[in-house]
Design a protein around this motif. Structure first.
Motif, PDB file in Angstrom:
ATOM      1  N   ARG A 165       0.711  -1.687  -0.145  1.00  0.00           N
ATOM      2  CA  ARG A 165       0.306   0.071  -0.073  1.00  0.00           C
ATOM      3  C   ARG A 165       0.797   1.183  -0.389  1.00  0.00           C
ATOM      4  O   ARG A 165       0.936   2.690   0.736  1.00  0.00           O
ATOM      5  CB  ARG A 165      -0.987  -0.038   1.496  1.00  0.00           C
ATOM      6  N   VAL A 166       1.829   1.171  -0.956  1.00  0.00           N
ATOM      7  CA  VAL A 166       2.920   2.041  -1.008  1.00  0.00           C
ATOM      8  C   VAL A 166       1.981   2.984  -2.119  1.00  0.00           C
ATOM      9  O   VAL A 166       1.677   2.927  -2.971  1.00  0.00           O
ATOM     10  CB  VAL A 166       3.810   2.199  -1.768  1.00  0.00           C
ATOM     11  N   PRO A 167       1.555   4.452  -1.457  1.00  0.00           N
ATOM     12  CA  PRO A 167       0.913   5.613  -2.461  1.00  0.00           C
ATOM     13  C   PRO A 167       1.494   5.716  -3.460  1.00  0.00           C
ATOM     14  O   PRO A 167       2.465   5.733  -4.057  1.00  0.00           O
ATOM     15  CB  PRO A 167       0.662   6.878  -1.422  1.00  0.00           C
ATOM     16  N   ARG A 168       0.923   5.710  -4.939  1.00  0.00           N
ATOM     17  CA  ARG A 168       1.201   5.389  -6.435  1.00  0.00           C
ATOM     18  C   ARG A 168       2.423   7.016  -6.733  1.00  0.00           C
ATOM     19  O   ARG A 168       3.377   6.141  -6.873  1.00  0.00           O
ATOM     20  CB  ARG A 168       0.280   5.646  -7.524  1.00  0.00           C
ATOM     21  N   SER A 169       1.792   7.831  -5.953  1.00  0.00           N
ATOM     22  CA  SER A 169       2.836   8.998  -6.032  1.00  0.00           C
ATOM     23  C   SER A 169       4.002   9.017  -5.397  1.00  0.00           C
ATOM     24  O   SER A 169       5.154   9.801  -5.638  1.00  0.00           O
ATOM     25  CB  SER A 169       2.591  10.668  -5.657  1.00  0.00           C
ATOM     26  N   GLU A 170       4.347   7.680  -4.478  1.00  0.00           N
ATOM     27  CA  GLU A 170       5.747   7.614  -3.883  1.00  0.00           C
ATOM     28  C   GLU A 170       6.696   6.784  -4.055  1.00  0.00           C
ATOM     29  O   GLU A 170       7.534   5.815  -3.584  1.00  0.00           O
ATOM     30  CB  GLU A 170       5.252   7.885  -1.830  1.00  0.00           C
ATOM     31  N   ARG A 171       6.562   5.752  -5.800  1.00  0.00           N
ATOM     32  CA  ARG A 171       6.740   5.137  -5.651  1.00  0.00           C
ATOM     33  C   ARG A 171       7.762   4.992  -6.761  1.00  0.00           C
ATOM     34  O   ARG A 171       8.733   4.034  -7.223  1.00  0.00           O
ATOM     35  CB  ARG A 171       5.306   3.821  -6.525  1.00  0.00           C
ATOM     36  N   ALA A 172       7.914   6.178  -7.843  1.00  0.00           N
ATOM     37  CA  ALA A 172       9.167   6.334  -8.572  1.00  0.00           C
ATOM     38  C   ALA A 172      10.237   5.905  -7.890  1.00  0.00           C
ATOM     39  O   ALA A 172      11.473   5.123  -9.426  1.00  0.00           O
ATOM     40  CB  ALA A 172       9.455   7.737  -9.022  1.00  0.00           C
ATOM     41  N   PRO A 173      10.827   6.304  -6.159  1.00  0.00           N
ATOM     42  CA  PRO A 173      12.505   5.498  -6.002  1.00  0.00           C
ATOM     43  C   PRO A 173      12.884   4.025  -5.970  1.00  0.00           C
ATOM     44  O   PRO A 173      13.850   3.426  -5.786  1.00  0.00           O
ATOM     45  CB  PRO A 173      12.447   6.076  -4.539  1.00  0.00           C
ATOM     46  N   LEU A 174      10.971   2.637  -5.908  1.00  0.00           N
ATOM     47  CA  LEU A 174      11.909   1.128  -5.498  1.00  0.00           C
ATOM     48  C   LEU A 174      11.994   1.125  -6.600  1.00  0.00           C
ATOM     49  O   LEU A 174      13.041   0.321  -5.829  1.00  0.00           O
ATOM     50  CB  LEU A 174       9.836   1.964  -5.562  1.00  0.00           C
ATOM     51  N   LEU A 227       1.423  -4.840   4.749  1.00  0.00           N
ATOM     52  CA  LEU A 227       2.712  -4.215   5.714  1.00  0.00           C
ATOM     53  C   LEU A 227       1.933  -4.787   7.114  1.00  0.00           C
ATOM     54  O   LEU A 227       2.627  -4.357   8.698  1.00  0.00           O
ATOM     55  CB  LEU A 227       2.478  -2.976   5.282  1.00  0.00           C
ATOM     56  N   THR A 228       0.607  -4.648   7.027  1.00  0.00           N
ATOM     57  CA  THR A 228      -0.440  -4.572   8.427  1.00  0.00           C
ATOM     58  C   THR A 228      -0.535  -5.877   9.141  1.00  0.00           C
ATOM     59  O   THR A 228      -0.061  -5.436   9.921  1.00  0.00           O
ATOM     60  CB  THR A 228      -1.513  -3.841   7.888  1.00  0.00           C
ATOM     61  N   ARG A 229      -0.215  -6.814   8.437  1.00  0.00           N
ATOM     62  CA  ARG A 229       0.211  -8.071   8.819  1.00  0.00           C
ATOM     63  C   ARG A 229       0.897  -8.155   9.328  1.00  0.00           C
ATOM     64  O   ARG A 229       1.576  -9.259  10.120  1.00  0.00           O
ATOM     65  CB  ARG A 229      -0.036  -8.997   7.486  1.00  0.00           C
ATOM     66  N   LEU A 230       2.115  -8.027   8.966  1.00  0.00           N
ATOM     67  CA  LEU A 230       3.425  -8.026   9.493  1.00  0.00           C
ATOM     68  C   LEU A 230       3.131  -6.994  10.764  1.00  0.00           C
ATOM     69  O   LEU A 230       4.175  -7.171  12.234  1.00  0.00           O
ATOM     70  CB  LEU A 230       4.673  -6.893   8.456  1.00  0.00           C
ATOM     71  N   ILE A 231       2.797  -5.983  10.805  1.00  0.00           N
ATOM     72  CA  ILE A 231       2.989  -4.643  11.832  1.00  0.00           C
ATOM     73  C   ILE A 231       2.323  -5.768  13.152  1.00  0.00           C
ATOM     74  O   ILE A 231       2.410  -5.855  14.365  1.00  0.00           O
ATOM     75  CB  ILE A 231       2.232  -3.690  11.630  1.00  0.00           C
ATOM     76  N   GLU A 232       1.104  -5.869  12.486  1.00  0.00           N
ATOM     77  CA  GLU A 232      -0.033  -6.798  13.475  1.00  0.00           C
ATOM     78  C   GLU A 232       0.547  -8.354  14.113  1.00  0.00           C
ATOM     79  O   GLU A 232       0.139  -8.827  15.268  1.00  0.00           O
ATOM     80  CB  GLU A 232      -0.641  -7.196  13.126  1.00  0.00           C
ATOM     81  N   GLY A 233       1.191  -9.243  13.737  1.00  0.00           N
ATOM     82  CA  GLY A 233       2.341  -9.970  13.809  1.00  0.00           C
ATOM     83  C   GLY A 233       0.810 -10.895  14.327  1.00  0.00           C
ATOM     84  O   GLY A 233       0.179 -11.350  12.968  1.00  0.00           O
ATOM     85  N   GLU A 234       1.340 -12.246  15.036  1.00  0.00           N
ATOM     86  CA  GLU A 234       0.563 -12.959  14.747  1.00  0.00           C
ATOM     87  C   GLU A 234      -0.465 -13.604  15.882  1.00  0.00           C
ATOM     88  O   GLU A 234      -0.121 -12.818  16.593  1.00  0.00           O
ATOM     89  CB  GLU A 234       1.734 -14.558  14.719  1.00  0.00           C
ATOM     90  N   GLU A 235      -0.992 -14.451  16.107  1.00  0.00           N
ATOM     91  CA  GLU A 235      -2.402 -14.728  16.455  1.00  0.00           C
ATOM     92  C   GLU A 235      -2.150 -14.515  18.025  1.00  0.00           C
ATOM     93  O   GLU A 235      -2.872 -14.292  19.140  1.00  0.00           O
ATOM     94  CB  GLU A 235      -3.335 -15.778  16.057  1.00  0.00           C
ATOM     95  N   ASN A 236      -0.318 -15.464  18.227  1.00  0.00           N
ATOM     96  CA  ASN A 236      -0.812 -15.609  19.755  1.00  0.00           C
ATOM     97  C   ASN A 236       0.649 -14.289  19.761  1.00  0.00           C
ATOM     98  O   ASN A 236       1.014 -14.280  20.988  1.00  0.00           O
ATOM     99  CB  ASN A 236       0.819 -16.646  19.628  1.00  0.00           C
ATOM    100  N   GLY A 237      -0.015 -13.422  19.109  1.00  0.00           N
ATOM    101  CA  GLY A 237       1.212 -12.151  20.180  1.00  0.00           C
ATOM    102  C   GLY A 237       2.373 -11.817  19.491  1.00  0.00           C
ATOM    103  O   GLY A 237       2.707 -10.749  20.270  1.00  0.00           O
ATOM    104  N   GLU A 238       3.360 -12.897  19.096  1.00  0.00           N
ATOM    105  CA  GLU A 238       4.495 -12.835  18.515  1.00  0.00           C
ATOM    106  C   GLU A 238       4.954 -12.124  17.341  1.00  0.00           C
ATOM    107  O   GLU A 238       4.102 -11.951  16.791  1.00  0.00           O
ATOM    108  CB  GLU A 238       5.110 -13.986  17.769  1.00  0.00           C
TER     109      GLU A 238
END
Length: 417
Positions: A165-174, A227-238
């Motif tokens: 979910r990188v804003p399209r206007s910010e993708r140029a350097p990728l 990115l949201t998935r990585l931030i929130e982690g796993e169901e066991n809280g890890e």
């Protein structure tokens, strides 16, 4: 040896194999490495390099290494310390998914796979098809195009940008960041590549910190927002540490960008060299199964990722050779995928090849987490391109990427018809 020749003359093959060294690759290797791979497989299938590392070229040997992650570790801290020193490149490459063993590898891979399941990948097809159609429309207006800049490279950057979910206007350097970071993985690291790679990691991390902060405040759907998935982690809280989180985002771009760009570019180039196969595939673009089989052959024939690495944790026997603990190993995926013991007539492009047990996506626990997405991107891109521009041809000299690890083109000029 010349052009697309697959082998050396018999009296030259042994000498080429014995002299082969990743630290001093001959210029013709970059244009066509396969004669060297054949010579190595015939004469030195487990080749000791001058720096003490080992180079593997046989399919069976490489698959055996992939299948034993406890003996053949992916952890690169020992190997990369002298190469990178205490730098951003070292931090990145020793933290990312691909260069780690369980448990970090297991935790991160599970999070990524959750957002790259077959169901989620299938749901991406309509947006991908629309993107490809837009690119084809733009190319039709130009007629003389660069199949990399105008097409192949534009697709995965957009797809990975969508996943994070990188804003399209910010993708140029990728793309530039990715090329610089992956360029520093070459067997020989020049000062220029090191500087560019470290700068890219630094700039990318600075950008990601802002993106992560924003996502913490406004989470997305963890089923589709990696990115949201990585931030929130796993169901066991890890959860991942902040450093681990940021570097997995860099890894996602790197893993999904250049390899898929190369897959599409290599396929379109190979078809110009095999006009009979081009005609067959062009006639079959509406046959989804035929296109899927062809994609597997493109993956085998010109593997985007040519080299992988491991280090032994204990004494091991590979191809009849005893390797001591801490032996550094380079697995030549490109050679394994041209091994005549596994593939009949391996230097021929056969878009109907079956079976085709290539290892372009690796094997074992490190099998590419994004392989279904890469296959989808290639299938949609190549089938729609051929349906639109059946008579395309090269219109200038292709420019290779000049890399040993990643095989592809920087530029592929073509005229559309």
């Amino acid at each position: 040896m010349s052009g697309n020749a697959a082998t050396f003359l018999p009296n030259h093959a042994r000498a080429a194999a014995e002299a082969f060294d990743l630290a001093r690759l001959p210029a013709d290797y970059y244009a066509n490495p396969y004669p060297y791979y054949h010579a190595l497989r015939d004469h030195c299938p487990v080749k000791r390099m001058n720096d003490g590392s080992w180079f593997l070229t046989c399919y069976d040997d490489i698959v055996a290494v992939y299948r034993d992650p406890k003996t053949f570790s992916s952890d690169k801290k020992i190997e990369f310390a002298p190469k990178y020193g205490d730098t951003p490149l070292y931090e990145h490459h020793t933290t990312s998914l691909v260069f780690n063993d369980p448990p970090l590898h297991t935790r991160v891979r599970r999070s990524i796979l959750g957002a790259l399941s077959q169901r989620h990948v299938a749901s991406m097809e309509p947006a991908l098809a629309a993107l490809v159609t837009t690119l084809l429309d733009r190319m039709a207006d130009k007629r003389d195009v660069d199949l990399i800049d105008d097409f192949a490279a534009a697709i995965p950057v957009e797809i990975i940008g969508n996943l994070l979910r990188v804003p399209r206007s910010e993708r140029a350097p990728l793309r530039g960041w990715s090329l610089a970071i992956l360029g520093a993985l070459e067997p020989v690291l020049t000062a220029e590549c090191a500087e560019a790679g470290n700068r890219a990691v630094t700039e990318f991390l600075a950008y990601l910190r802002t993106l992560v902060d924003e996502r913490r405040q406004h989470p997305g759907d963890p089923d589709t927002d990696v990115l949201t998935r990585l931030i929130e982690g796993e169901e066991n809280g890890e959860r991942l540490t902040e450093k681990e989180l940021l570097h997995q985002c860099i890894f996602l771009l790197n893993a999904g960008h250049e390899t898929t760009t190369n897959l599409i570019g290599n396929a379109l180039h190979a078809l110009t060299e095999w006009p009979g196969e081009k005609a067959k595939l062009t006639d079959a673009v509406d046959d989804a199964d035929a296109v899927r089989v062809a994609i597997e052959e493109f993956l085998r024939f010109e593997s985007s990722n040519q080299l992988g690495n491991r280090i032994t944790t204990r004494e091991a026997i590979v191809g009849g050779v005893t390797l001591p603990p801490q032996s550094r190993i380079t697995m030549c995926i490109g050679a394994a995928n041209r091994d005549a013991a596994q593939f009949a007539d391996p230097d021929r492009l056969d878009i109907a090849r079956d079976p085709n047990r290539h290892i372009a996506f690796g094997s074992g626990i490190h099998t590419c987490a994004g392989m279904n997405l890469a296959r989808l991107e290639a299938r949609v891109a190549i089938s729609r391109y051929l349906a639109r521009f059946r008579g395309y041809a090269l219109a200038g000299d292709p420019v290779r990427g000049g890399r040993a690890r990643f095989r592809g083109f920087l530029h592929l000029p073509a005229r559309l018809a």
